[in-house]
Design a protein around this motif. Structure first.
Motif, PDB file in Angstrom:
ATOM      1  N   LEU A 190      -1.021   3.845  -8.562  1.00 15.12           N
ATOM      2  CA  LEU A 190      -0.016   4.331  -7.625  1.00 15.12           C
ATOM      3  C   LEU A 190       1.384   4.045  -8.149  1.00 15.12           C
ATOM      4  CD1 LEU A 190      -1.250   3.118  -4.109  1.00 15.12           C
ATOM      5  CD2 LEU A 190      -0.856   5.497  -4.761  1.00 15.12           C
ATOM      6  N   GLU A 191       2.305   4.945  -7.838  1.00 14.67           N
ATOM      7  CA  GLU A 191       3.712   4.687  -8.097  1.00 14.67           C
ATOM      8  C   GLU A 191       4.322   3.991  -6.885  1.00 14.67           C
ATOM      9  OE1 GLU A 191       7.472   7.165  -9.843  1.00 14.67           O
ATOM     10  OE2 GLU A 191       6.448   8.041  -8.126  1.00 14.67           O
ATOM     11  N   ALA A 192       5.144   2.992  -7.132  1.00 11.52           N
ATOM     12  CA  ALA A 192       5.812   2.256  -6.049  1.00 11.52           C
ATOM     13  C   ALA A 192       7.075   3.012  -5.635  1.00 11.52           C
ATOM     14  CB  ALA A 192       6.149   0.838  -6.497  1.00 11.52           C
ATOM     15  N   MET A 193       6.855   4.185  -5.052  1.00 12.45           N
ATOM     16  CA  MET A 193       7.952   5.015  -4.553  1.00 12.45           C
ATOM     17  C   MET A 193       8.056   4.798  -3.055  1.00 12.45           C
ATOM     18  SD  MET A 193      10.379   7.201  -4.939  1.00 12.45           S
ATOM     19  CE  MET A 193      10.178   7.888  -6.593  1.00 12.45           C
ATOM     20  N   ARG A 194       9.015   4.013  -2.616  1.00 13.65           N
ATOM     21  CA  ARG A 194       9.025   3.594  -1.224  1.00 13.65           C
ATOM     22  C   ARG A 194       9.250   4.739  -0.246  1.00 13.65           C
ATOM     23  NH1 ARG A 194      14.142   0.939  -2.859  1.00 13.65           N
ATOM     24  NH2 ARG A 194      15.896   1.908  -1.787  1.00 13.65           N
ATOM     25  N   THR A 195       9.921   5.807  -0.673  1.00 12.31           N
ATOM     26  CA  THR A 195      10.122   6.936   0.243  1.00 12.31           C
ATOM     27  C   THR A 195       8.796   7.573   0.640  1.00 12.31           C
ATOM     28  OG1 THR A 195      10.522   8.355  -1.672  1.00 12.31           O
ATOM     29  CG2 THR A 195      12.443   7.511  -0.533  1.00 12.31           C
ATOM     30  N   ALA A 196       7.797   7.446  -0.210  1.00 13.71           N
ATOM     31  CA  ALA A 196       6.498   8.050   0.089  1.00 13.71           C
ATOM     32  C   ALA A 196       5.846   7.410   1.304  1.00 13.71           C
ATOM     33  CB  ALA A 196       5.577   7.921  -1.120  1.00 13.71           C
ATOM     34  N   TYR A 197       6.193   6.152   1.577  1.00 15.96           N
ATOM     35  CA  TYR A 197       5.510   5.403   2.630  1.00 15.96           C
ATOM     36  C   TYR A 197       6.471   4.890   3.693  1.00 15.96           C
ATOM     37  CZ  TYR A 197       2.551   5.672  -1.420  1.00 15.96           C
ATOM     38  OH  TYR A 197       1.863   6.152  -2.504  1.00 15.96           O
ATOM     39  N   ASP A 198       7.684   5.407   3.701  1.00 15.42           N
ATOM     40  CA  ASP A 198       8.674   4.962   4.674  1.00 15.42           C
ATOM     41  C   ASP A 198       8.503   5.725   5.979  1.00 15.42           C
ATOM     42  OD1 ASP A 198      11.476   4.987   6.042  1.00 15.42           O
ATOM     43  OD2 ASP A 198      11.586   3.395   4.543  1.00 15.42           O
ATOM     44  N   PRO A 199       8.475   5.021   7.111  1.00 10.93           N
ATOM     45  CA  PRO A 199       8.304   5.711   8.398  1.00 10.93           C
ATOM     46  C   PRO A 199       9.425   6.685   8.713  1.00 10.93           C
ATOM     47  CG  PRO A 199       8.878   3.394   8.729  1.00 10.93           C
ATOM     48  CD  PRO A 199       8.559   3.555   7.275  1.00 10.93           C
ATOM     49  N   GLY A 200      10.607   6.481   8.119  1.00 12.03           N
ATOM     50  CA  GLY A 200      11.714   7.392   8.362  1.00 12.03           C
ATOM     51  C   GLY A 200      11.435   8.806   7.898  1.00 12.03           C
ATOM     52  N   LEU A 201      10.729   8.942   6.791  1.00  7.82           N
ATOM     53  CA  LEU A 201      10.397  10.283   6.297  1.00  7.82           C
ATOM     54  C   LEU A 201       9.429  10.981   7.249  1.00  7.82           C
ATOM     55  CD1 LEU A 201      11.245  11.833   3.638  1.00  7.82           C
ATOM     56  CD2 LEU A 201      11.938   9.445   3.768  1.00  7.82           C
ATOM     57  N   ALA A 202       8.519  10.211   7.826  1.00  4.53           N
ATOM     58  CA  ALA A 202       7.578  10.788   8.787  1.00  4.53           C
ATOM     59  C   ALA A 202       8.318  11.281  10.035  1.00  4.53           C
ATOM     60  CB  ALA A 202       6.521   9.758   9.164  1.00  4.53           C
ATOM     61  N   GLU A 225       4.545   0.483   0.604  1.00  3.76           N
ATOM     62  CA  GLU A 225       3.813   0.674  -0.649  1.00  3.76           C
ATOM     63  C   GLU A 225       2.771  -0.416  -0.869  1.00  3.76           C
ATOM     64  OE1 GLU A 225       6.982  -0.958  -3.928  1.00  3.76           O
ATOM     65  OE2 GLU A 225       7.585   0.695  -2.617  1.00  3.76           O
ATOM     66  N   VAL A 226       3.045  -1.619  -0.362  1.00  2.00           N
ATOM     67  CA  VAL A 226       2.055  -2.693  -0.449  1.00  2.00           C
ATOM     68  C   VAL A 226       0.840  -2.358   0.412  1.00  2.00           C
ATOM     69  CG1 VAL A 226       1.600  -5.139  -0.060  1.00  2.00           C
ATOM     70  CG2 VAL A 226       3.837  -4.415  -0.918  1.00  2.00           C
ATOM     71  N   VAL A 227       1.094  -1.853   1.618  1.00  2.00           N
ATOM     72  CA  VAL A 227       0.004  -1.440   2.507  1.00  2.00           C
ATOM     73  C   VAL A 227      -0.814  -0.333   1.852  1.00  2.00           C
ATOM     74  CG1 VAL A 227      -0.534  -0.318   4.712  1.00  2.00           C
ATOM     75  CG2 VAL A 227       1.199  -2.123   4.611  1.00  2.00           C
ATOM     76  N   ARG A 228      -0.126   0.623   1.220  1.00  2.00           N
ATOM     77  CA  ARG A 228      -0.833   1.727   0.581  1.00  2.00           C
ATOM     78  C   ARG A 228      -1.689   1.239  -0.583  1.00  2.00           C
ATOM     79  NH1 ARG A 228      -3.373   6.209   1.905  1.00  2.00           N
ATOM     80  NH2 ARG A 228      -3.105   7.934   0.425  1.00  2.00           N
ATOM     81  N   LEU A 229      -1.199   0.293  -1.355  1.00  2.00           N
ATOM     82  CA  LEU A 229      -1.997  -0.272  -2.441  1.00  2.00           C
ATOM     83  C   LEU A 229      -3.247  -0.940  -1.883  1.00  2.00           C
ATOM     84  CD1 LEU A 229      -2.429  -1.138  -5.418  1.00  2.00           C
ATOM     85  CD2 LEU A 229      -1.075  -3.182  -4.893  1.00  2.00           C
ATOM     86  N   ARG A 230      -3.069  -1.743  -0.854  1.00  2.00           N
ATOM     87  CA  ARG A 230      -4.212  -2.410  -0.227  1.00  2.00           C
ATOM     88  C   ARG A 230      -5.243  -1.387   0.250  1.00  2.00           C
ATOM     89  NH1 ARG A 230      -3.017  -4.692   5.517  1.00  2.00           N
ATOM     90  NH2 ARG A 230      -3.199  -2.433   5.856  1.00  2.00           N
ATOM     91  N   ASP A 231      -4.764  -0.329   0.915  1.00  2.00           N
ATOM     92  CA  ASP A 231      -5.680   0.676   1.447  1.00  2.00           C
ATOM     93  C   ASP A 231      -6.344   1.478   0.327  1.00  2.00           C
ATOM     94  OD1 ASP A 231      -4.896  -0.254   3.899  1.00  2.00           O
ATOM     95  OD2 ASP A 231      -3.644   1.488   4.396  1.00  2.00           O
ATOM     96  N   ALA A 232      -5.605   1.726  -0.745  1.00  2.00           N
ATOM     97  CA  ALA A 232      -6.173   2.460  -1.877  1.00  2.00           C
ATOM     98  C   ALA A 232      -7.297   1.671  -2.535  1.00  2.00           C
ATOM     99  CB  ALA A 232      -5.080   2.767  -2.898  1.00  2.00           C
ATOM    100  N   ILE A 233      -7.094   0.385  -2.680  1.00  2.00           N
ATOM    101  CA  ILE A 233      -8.134  -0.461  -3.262  1.00  2.00           C
ATOM    102  C   ILE A 233      -9.357  -0.488  -2.356  1.00  2.00           C
ATOM    103  CG2 ILE A 233      -8.700  -2.854  -3.875  1.00  2.00           C
ATOM    104  CD1 ILE A 233      -5.794  -3.140  -4.838  1.00  2.00           C
ATOM    105  N   ALA A 234      -9.132  -0.338  -1.048  1.00  2.00           N
ATOM    106  CA  ALA A 234     -10.234  -0.301  -0.088  1.00  2.00           C
ATOM    107  C   ALA A 234     -10.924   1.063  -0.044  1.00  2.00           C
ATOM    108  CB  ALA A 234      -9.739  -0.669   1.301  1.00  2.00           C
ATOM    109  N   GLY A 235     -10.380   2.052  -0.758  1.00  2.00           N
ATOM    110  CA  GLY A 235     -11.044   3.343  -0.852  1.00  2.00           C
ATOM    111  C   GLY A 235     -10.272   4.537  -0.349  1.00  2.00           C
ATOM    112  N   ALA A 236      -9.029   4.370   0.104  1.00  7.59           N
ATOM    113  CA  ALA A 236      -8.240   5.512   0.572  1.00  7.59           C
ATOM    114  C   ALA A 236      -8.007   6.515  -0.557  1.00  7.59           C
ATOM    115  CB  ALA A 236      -6.896   5.035   1.125  1.00  7.59           C
TER     116      ALA A 236
END
Length: 318
Positions: A118-130, A282-293
């Motif tokens: 994964l790339e640590a691109m914080r805009t990808a996982y920022d709630p503001g973009l949503a 991005e930390v949450v996304r890494l954790r979830d990706a390792i779990a299979g996301a």
């Protein structure tokens, strides 16, 4: 518990460690640097129990389940390959690599080996973009998008003094476009997809890279202008203009205050609730990706953004 090893001891690594401390199920176990003393000092500062001298030693450690790579941009591709070959999941600081072709190769390598990348691109996982995405239909047909990230770096003073520094050193993959321009570009791609065409002007500085620049992207029915700078500041917000209203965005890398102004109506302020540290997502996304996301869409967004960066880097410096 996912134990993360950090590669690099810059300020961004410190912020990453702070973000990790706010996420359940992860912790920083080791810090790696070519300088053992620097690794120990940084580890003590963030409360990490272990260190490693170099990436190979970090990957061989029995208390490292994933790595966060925050080394100079030019080192990313080789370090990704080394970690992936060791079967270790990778979160790599943006820009992930120096070209879209390098990213495609890295993703193919990771998929072949069944390793998270994964790339640590914080805009990808920022709630503001949503929130912005949810508000877009209220603007009607979008006609103009203006995204910007312009913030003068203290390290520009080194360039003005005739010195070289990593973020402005083209030999290390440094440039204002790669460091800050990727944020508005990534947000643009996430919200609207890839443009049909893109053109750019980049202003060169003494270190032989761009200090600021502007791009104009063409979409079906609207245009988007993107501005970036590491040698000037701005007080201007980003904005999306539609036929039925406009949306002002305080900071495109971490939107927290949006102002929606309907055509002929009163402005509405929308406050985005988000963690104080924008790297938490991005930390949450890494954790979830390792779990299979499934992270195929994440990797695709990185690929499209890097193709745009490739195109913009082809523009000569003025």
């Amino acid at each position: 518990m996912i134990r993360i090893g950090i590669v690099g001891t810059s300020s961004i690594s410190h912020r990453f460690a702070e973000a990790v401390a706010q996420v359940e199920g992860v912790l920083v176990s080791r810090v790696a640097s070519r300088d053992g003393g620097r690794a120990r000092s940084f580890a003590e500062a963030i409360g990490a129990p272990g260190t490693a001298i170099g990436l190979a030693e970090l990957l061989a450690a029995d208390d490292v389940d994933a790595v966060y790579v925050a080394s100079p941009n030019s080192a990313h591709a080789a370090q990704i390959a080394q970690a992936v070959d060791a079967g270790i999941p990778v979160l790599v600081e943006k820009p992930a690599v120096l070209s879209a072709a390098d990213w495609d190769a890295a993703v193919a390598r990771a998929r072949d080996r069944g390793v998270v990348l994964l790339e640590a691109m914080r805009t990808a996982y920022d709630p503001g973009l949503a929130v912005i995405e949810a508000v877009l239909p209220r603007l009607g047909t979008v006609r103009r998008v203006s995204f910007r990230y312009e913030k003068r770096s203290a390290r520009y003073d080194h360039v003005l003094a005739g010195e070289q520094t990593n973020i402005f050193d083209p030999a290390l993959g440094g440039s204002a476009l790669r460091d800050l321009g990727v944020y508005p570009l990534h947000a643009l791609v996430r919200l609207f997809g890839a443009p049909r065409t893109v053109q750019a002007v980049r202003v060169g500085i003494a270190s032989a890279t761009d200090g600021l620049g502007s791009a104009l992207a063409a979409y079906d029915g609207f245009v988007a202008d993107v501005a970036w700078s590491k040698i000037t500041d701005t007080a201007l917000p980003s904005e999306i203009q539609g036929e039925e209203g406009s949306l002002s965005i305080d900071a495109i890398d971490a939107p927290r205050r949006l102002v929606l102004t309907p055509r002929g109506g009163e402005a509405e302020v929308i406050v985005v609730e988000a963690p104080a540290n924008p790297m938490v997502g991005e930390v949450v996304r890494l954790r979830d990706a390792i779990a299979g996301a499934d992270i195929a869409s994440d990797q695709h967004l990185t690929a499209v953004t890097l193709r745009l960066v490739d195109d913009l880097l082809a523009a000569p410096l003025v």
